[in-house]
Write an enzyme that holds these catalytic residues in place. Structure first.
Site, PDB file in Angstrom:
ATOM      1  N   LYS A  20       0.831  -1.201   0.000  1.00  0.00           N
ATOM      2  CA  LYS A  20       0.000   0.000   0.000  1.00  0.00           C
ATOM      3  C   LYS A  20       0.870   1.257   0.000  1.00  0.00           C
ATOM      4  O   LYS A  20       0.621   2.206  -0.754  1.00  0.00           O
ATOM      5  CB  LYS A  20      -0.925  -0.004   1.224  1.00  0.00           C
ATOM      6  CG  LYS A  20      -1.831   1.226   1.329  1.00  0.00           C
ATOM      7  CD  LYS A  20      -2.989   0.968   2.288  1.00  0.00           C
ATOM      8  CE  LYS A  20      -2.588   1.069   3.744  1.00  0.00           C
ATOM      9  NZ  LYS A  20      -2.574   2.478   4.229  1.00  0.00           N
ATOM     10  N   GLN A 165       3.595  10.807   7.856  1.00  0.00           N
ATOM     11  CA  GLN A 165       2.947  11.225   6.611  1.00  0.00           C
ATOM     12  C   GLN A 165       3.045  12.734   6.410  1.00  0.00           C
ATOM     13  O   GLN A 165       3.095  13.206   5.271  1.00  0.00           O
ATOM     14  CB  GLN A 165       1.490  10.781   6.612  1.00  0.00           C
ATOM     15  CG  GLN A 165       1.317   9.269   6.590  1.00  0.00           C
ATOM     16  CD  GLN A 165      -0.083   8.828   6.966  1.00  0.00           C
ATOM     17  OE1 GLN A 165      -0.917   9.640   7.372  1.00  0.00           O
ATOM     18  NE2 GLN A 165      -0.355   7.544   6.847  1.00  0.00           N
ATOM     19  N   ASP A 304       2.238  -0.021  12.694  1.00  0.00           N
ATOM     20  CA  ASP A 304       1.124  -0.767  12.100  1.00  0.00           C
ATOM     21  C   ASP A 304       1.119  -2.235  12.523  1.00  0.00           C
ATOM     22  O   ASP A 304       0.098  -2.921  12.395  1.00  0.00           O
ATOM     23  CB  ASP A 304       1.162  -0.668  10.571  1.00  0.00           C
ATOM     24  CG  ASP A 304       0.700   0.686  10.060  1.00  0.00           C
ATOM     25  OD1 ASP A 304       0.083   1.436  10.842  1.00  0.00           O
ATOM     26  OD2 ASP A 304       0.966   1.000   8.890  1.00  0.00           O
ATOM     27  N   LYS A 331      -4.905   6.870  14.630  1.00  0.00           N
ATOM     28  CA  LYS A 331      -5.101   6.143  13.377  1.00  0.00           C
ATOM     29  C   LYS A 331      -6.600   6.043  13.077  1.00  0.00           C
ATOM     30  O   LYS A 331      -7.406   6.827  13.584  1.00  0.00           O
ATOM     31  CB  LYS A 331      -4.451   4.758  13.483  1.00  0.00           C
ATOM     32  CG  LYS A 331      -2.927   4.798  13.565  1.00  0.00           C
ATOM     33  CD  LYS A 331      -2.318   5.167  12.230  1.00  0.00           C
ATOM     34  CE  LYS A 331      -0.816   5.030  12.228  1.00  0.00           C
ATOM     35  NZ  LYS A 331      -0.222   5.279  10.901  1.00  0.00           N
ATOM     36  N   ARG A 377      -6.841  -2.967  10.289  1.00  0.00           N
ATOM     37  CA  ARG A 377      -5.847  -3.770  11.005  1.00  0.00           C
ATOM     38  C   ARG A 377      -6.450  -4.455  12.235  1.00  0.00           C
ATOM     39  O   ARG A 377      -6.021  -5.555  12.609  1.00  0.00           O
ATOM     40  CB  ARG A 377      -4.632  -2.914  11.364  1.00  0.00           C
ATOM     41  CG  ARG A 377      -3.973  -2.331  10.128  1.00  0.00           C
ATOM     42  CD  ARG A 377      -2.559  -1.878  10.324  1.00  0.00           C
ATOM     43  NE  ARG A 377      -2.119  -1.132   9.153  1.00  0.00           N
ATOM     44  CZ  ARG A 377      -1.658  -1.681   8.028  1.00  0.00           C
ATOM     45  NH1 ARG A 377      -1.586  -3.001   7.929  1.00  0.00           N
ATOM     46  NH2 ARG A 377      -1.275  -0.927   7.011  1.00  0.00           N
TER      47      ARG A 377
END
Length: 422
Positions: A20, A165, A304, A331, A377
């Site tokens: 991803k 990010q 993650d 998240k 997740r």
């Protein structure tokens, strides 16, 4: 749609899903490069499709083919036609990287997302773009917001411990300015491998990033070149397959480049630390069930992995501590809380800490009704836990894995897992 999981043993071979993170970066950089780029074997999940839709709206010419996306880039523009809004759905990567790009375009771009994305923090990035000279409007430091450019460059200061990010968004957009851009980190950088991945992808497209004492320097005058990119397998998604094997069988996963800069490749050494059977042969990784032992795991650079490593820890003899992942609270869900909730509901001895959890095992897990909070997740981690639970586990949202691993359930069924959607 719900996912029903029953106790199962698994075995067989499966190919890792495409990355991803690499797909996002490939789509964005191809859209900024003059000329034609081909992205081979991309992940076409909900998050990456949000990025693809956005670059199309901003002016990239996109052609979808058989296991490839061809992008004619170099002509992104703003403002967009009246009423056009860039909807990034649930994708934090999309909205944060695209916001940086929008700040370099001549005009105003409006961004939004789903309810979950609109609750996630954007203020550090919006403040940084404002410092560079962009016009920014936002009611609460989250989406929806507008960005008006262009900015030329200069010095910008931003926290490094909220989301990598933000840093990637500033880096990717920096070559578009007329002046050098210096990014100064005011706090230590978490999830650094994701920034390294961004820098590596930029380099492949002809743009270099220099490291300075407190951050990064991107010199002006650099131009992205068009390149064909082969997207490799995703270690983040493969982690769920690995854990399933370590708990309930033996499987081989192919398509995982050992030279890939993905930070989540550390999952292999984590599995070894816990005592799982691990054999690596080039791009193939074989994992087999073994008696697990407790371990302390720092997840600052691979957050993650937290939900699935917590599942592993619940089956390891002794007390494990997972730490360094405080930024998981921002998240798709508060991922620390969500993980502790579902594992505790299944009978795990687990307690929440500020930046992770403490788990004592091995626990005899029982089936439960799991709330995913729409978090892909959490969905996949709870499904793996269901493979070793004494009774049926019902996961409330089978579809949310489409964000990062659309084929998760089918791959697990192929390996023998008793999973069904209803």
């Amino acid at each position: 749609m719900k996912l029903i999981v029953s106790r199962s043993q698994i075995s067989g071979c499966v190919h890792a899903p495409p990355s991803k993170s690499h797909t996002h970066r490939a789509f964005l950089l191809a859209s900024l490069a003059k000329g034609e780029s081909v992205v081979l074997s991309p992940l076409l999940g909900e998050d990456t499709l949000a990025t693809l839709s956005a670059v199309k709206a901003l002016g990239a010419n996109v052609c979808e083919g058989d296991d490839r996306i061809t992008i004619q880039g170099g002509n992104l523009h703003a403002p967009l036609p009246k009423g056009t809004v860039i909807n990034c759905k649930n994708s934090g990567t999309s909205i944060r990287m695209l916001a940086g790009i929008a700040s370099r375009l001549d005009g105003t771009t409006e961004f939004t997302g789903d309810a979950s994305l609109c609750s996630r923090p954007m203020k550090p990035l919006l403040d940084a773009l404002s410092e560079l000279g962009a016009g920014v409007t936002s009611d609460n430091g989250c989406a929806p917001f507008t960005i008006t450019g262009p900015v030329s460059g200069g010095d910008v200061h931003i926290r490094g411990d909220v989301s990598s990010q933000f840093i990637s968004g500033l880096l990717i957009s920096a070559p578009l300015g007329k002046a050098d851009t210096r990014i100064h980190l005011t706090t230590p950088l978490t999830s650094k491998p994701y920034v390294d991945m961004t820098i590596s992808a930029m380099k492949k497209h002809g743009v270099s990033v220099e490291t300075i004492e407190d951050g990064y320097l991107v010199r002006s005058g650099q131009v992205y070149s068009s390149e064909d990119v082969q997207v490799g397998g995703d270690y983040s998604s493969a982690a769920f397959l690995f854990a399933a094997a370590a708990l309930a069988g033996e499987i081989a996963v192919s398509g995982l480049d050992p030279a890939d800069p993905q930070g989540d490749q550390v999952v292999i050494s984590i599995l070894e630390t816990f005592g799982a059977g691990v054999v690596r042969d080039g791009e193939n990784v074989t994992i087999r069930k073994a008696a697990l032992k407790a371990a302390d795991i720092d997840l600052a650079n691979a957050p993650d992995l937290f939900p699935i490593i917590a599942v592993l820890a619940s089956q390891a003899k002794g007390t494990s501590r997972l730490y360094g992942a405080a930024h998981l609270r921002f998240k798709e869900s508060d991922r620390i809380m969500s993980t502790v909730l579902f594992l505790r509901s299944m009978g795990a001895d687990i307690s929440e800490t500020e930046d992770g959890c403490i788990v004592t095992g091995p626990a005899n897990l029982s089936g439960a009704n799991v709330t995913t909070f729409g978090d892909h997740r959490i969905m996949m981690a709870s499904a793996v836990a269901g493979l070793i639970a004494d009774s049926t586990t019902t996961v409330d949202d089978a579809g949310c894995c489409a964000v990062s691993y659309p084929g998760f359930v089918k791959d697990m069924q192929k390996l023998g897992a008793d999973m069904r959607e209803e």
